[in-house]
Design an enzyme around this catalytic site. Structure first.
Site, PDB file in Angstrom:
ATOM      1  N   GLU A 154      -8.883  -0.847   1.225  1.00 37.59           N
ATOM      2  CA  GLU A 154      -8.791   0.449   1.682  1.00 37.59           C
ATOM      3  C   GLU A 154      -7.670   1.398   1.128  1.00 37.59           C
ATOM      4  O   GLU A 154      -8.016   2.450   0.350  1.00 37.59           O
ATOM      5  CB  GLU A 154      -8.679   0.322   3.214  1.00 37.59           C
TER       6      GLU A 154
ATOM      7  N   HIS B 298     -16.225  -3.897  13.033  1.00 43.05           N
ATOM      8  CA  HIS B 298     -14.937  -3.229  12.851  1.00 43.05           C
ATOM      9  C   HIS B 298     -14.605  -1.843  13.598  1.00 43.05           C
ATOM     10  O   HIS B 298     -14.921  -0.746  13.189  1.00 43.05           O
ATOM     11  CB  HIS B 298     -14.875  -2.985  11.366  1.00 43.05           C
TER      12      HIS B 298
ATOM     13  N   HIS C 243      -8.020  -6.568   6.690  1.00 45.94           N
ATOM     14  CA  HIS C 243      -7.981  -5.204   5.993  1.00 45.94           C
ATOM     15  C   HIS C 243      -7.323  -5.131   4.745  1.00 45.94           C
ATOM     16  O   HIS C 243      -6.310  -5.721   4.266  1.00 45.94           O
ATOM     17  CB  HIS C 243      -7.063  -4.348   6.807  1.00 45.94           C
TER      18      HIS C 243
ATOM     19  N   GLY D 104      -2.424  -2.373   9.409  1.00 47.34           N
ATOM     20  CA  GLY D 104      -1.303  -1.516   9.275  1.00 47.34           C
ATOM     21  C   GLY D 104      -1.294  -1.240   7.559  1.00 47.34           C
ATOM     22  O   GLY D 104      -2.014  -1.485   6.945  1.00 47.34           O
TER      23      GLY D 104
ATOM     24  N   ASP E  47      -7.482   0.630  20.198  1.00 54.73           N
ATOM     25  CA  ASP E  47      -6.493   1.791  20.353  1.00 54.73           C
ATOM     26  C   ASP E  47      -7.010   3.069  19.298  1.00 54.73           C
ATOM     27  O   ASP E  47      -6.236   4.009  19.511  1.00 54.73           O
ATOM     28  CB  ASP E  47      -5.189   1.277  20.024  1.00 54.73           C
TER      29      ASP E  47
ATOM     30  N   HIS F  90     -11.680  -0.461  16.283  1.00 53.35           N
ATOM     31  CA  HIS F  90     -10.225  -0.668  16.815  1.00 53.35           C
ATOM     32  C   HIS F  90     -10.121  -0.140  18.270  1.00 53.35           C
ATOM     33  O   HIS F  90     -10.481   1.035  18.596  1.00 53.35           O
ATOM     34  CB  HIS F  90      -9.216   0.080  16.009  1.00 53.35           C
TER      35      HIS F  90
ATOM     36  N   ASP G  81     -14.813   1.893  12.545  1.00 55.62           N
ATOM     37  CA  ASP G  81     -13.183   2.148  12.498  1.00 55.62           C
ATOM     38  C   ASP G  81     -12.482   2.641  13.837  1.00 55.62           C
ATOM     39  O   ASP G  81     -12.020   1.797  14.717  1.00 55.62           O
ATOM     40  CB  ASP G  81     -12.784   2.675  11.202  1.00 55.62           C
TER      41      ASP G  81
END
Length: 371
Positions: A213, A22, A210, A183, A26, A24, A302
């Site tokens: 969380e 996991h 996701h 998101g 970006d 990202h 993350d």
């Protein structure tokens, strides 16, 4: 073996072959790269040197709010709208992961967020693929063998999930290995994207969602039963359904039993969860409770930029602050390898790559006494 038995914990953890599920794309840029690419596209940043910019990302992400945390991506996404920008970011991500001892990683991102300069969805995927390939080639030339694949995300608050699912399937035979929705979690459940998840199930293509969380158990249940997720992105709130008795036994709710009984892996991200308020601290992060209770726990980063972290750092925090042993660290890496979005023979080879050095005699790496 505890941290006290290892004089240089950081080096030991970096040298351990690791699996990252996991992370990202970006959320993993180098601050210096953000500065250079922003200058090229004329995007204004909140700082003008790499050190200050890196500190700004970490401080902004420390707000304790997931929406505020997500606002930091305005700046990273701004510099990832061209083929050149995407390739560079992907290439450097591979090199940074390889330098940290990662041998397999899944880079996730939302192609729909990279179309502002006119790229098509397929061009975005192709640019990332080219950058990952360049990074893997450069890492191999430097003696670091690493494989990095793509997980395509659809944004929960948008309406392109079916399109992104079709894009993932169109690239499944190259390097796209999974699908995700990301998101804002509250108010944007997977039922909004039922067509996408039905398409994926019919095509036997895996999804990680996701969930658990920023929202609670109902979000986890929807990820499992509506989306058909085979992994849970974060899932930290599942701990609300797990209780330890004074005698050391465990009382699990129906949902927790479902997750544990079916060995659904959790992609837990300690530093990020603390930043967004999903956990009070690394020391008290539910990752430790969930692992002790028998769940399939994995540890991830993350967003390495926003958390100022690496996988070795996350594992080191758990050793130093949560009392994990180095055997625990090796075990969660094996768990991650067993749940990678790869075919079974590839996963077995990945597990062997982790446990083979751990079983070799005459060295001081974590878990070396474990045959």
């Amino acid at each position: 073996m505890t941290a006290d038995d290892v004089p240089d914990l950081g080096t030991v953890l970096r040298e351990l072959p690791k699996v990252l599920l996991h992370d990202h794309l970006d959320g993993g840029l180098r601050p210096a790269t953000v500065l250079e690419l922003a200058a090229e596209v004329g995007h204004e940043l909140p700082a003008t040197d790499a050190q200050a910019l890196g500190a700004w990302f970490r401080d902004a992400a420390d707000s304790g709010s997931l929406p505020r945390y997500l606002e930091t991506f305005v700046h990273t996404l701004a510099v990832m709208q061209t083929v050149e920008g995407l390739r560079r970011v992907a290439r450097e991500a591979v090199l940074d992961l390889a330098a940290d001892g990662v041998v397999y990683a899944e880079q996730r991102y939302a192609p729909e967020q990279h179309l502002q300069a006119g790229l098509t969805l397929q061009q975005v995927v192709d640019a990332v693929r080219a950058g990952l390939a360049e990074g893997m080639q450069l890492a191999a030339a430097d003696g670091h063998e690493i494989r990095v694949t793509q997980v395509l995300c659809a944004m929960r608050q948008a309406d392109r999930a079916a399109e992104i699912a079709a894009l993932a399937l169109a690239n499944r035979d190259v390097d796209v290995v999974g699908f995700d929705i990301a998101g804002p979690e509250e108010g944007f459940g997977p039922s909004r994207h039922a067509t996408a998840f039905r398409l994926l199930r019919d095509a036997c293509f895996p999804a990680t969602v996701h969930a658990g969380e920023a929202a609670g158990l109902d979000s986890v249940a929807q990820a499992l039963h509506v989306a058909g997720a085979v992994r849970l992105g974060h899932g930290v709130r599942l701990a609300d359904d797990v209780h330890e008795d004074p005698d050391g036994g465990w009382r699990l709710g129906v949902l927790a039993h479902w997750v544990r009984d079916r060995r659904v892996p959790l992609e837990l991200c300690p530093s990020s969860n603390v930043q967004t308020g999903a956990a009070p601290s690394v020391a008290d992060h539910p990752v430790t409770l969930l692992r002790r209770a028998g769940f399939e726990v994995t540890v991830s980063t993350d967003n390495r930029l926003q958390s100022g972290t690496s996988l070795s750092r996350e594992l080191g925090l758990l050793v130093r602050e949560a009392g994990w042993s180095l055997d625990d660290v090796v075990d969660v890496q094996v768990t991650a390898a067993r749940h990678a979005f790869l075919h079974e023979d590839e996963r077995r080879a990945l597990v062997d790559r982790i446990v083979r050095p751990a079983a070799a005699p005459g060295t001081d790496r974590p878990g070396r006494h474990r045959a």
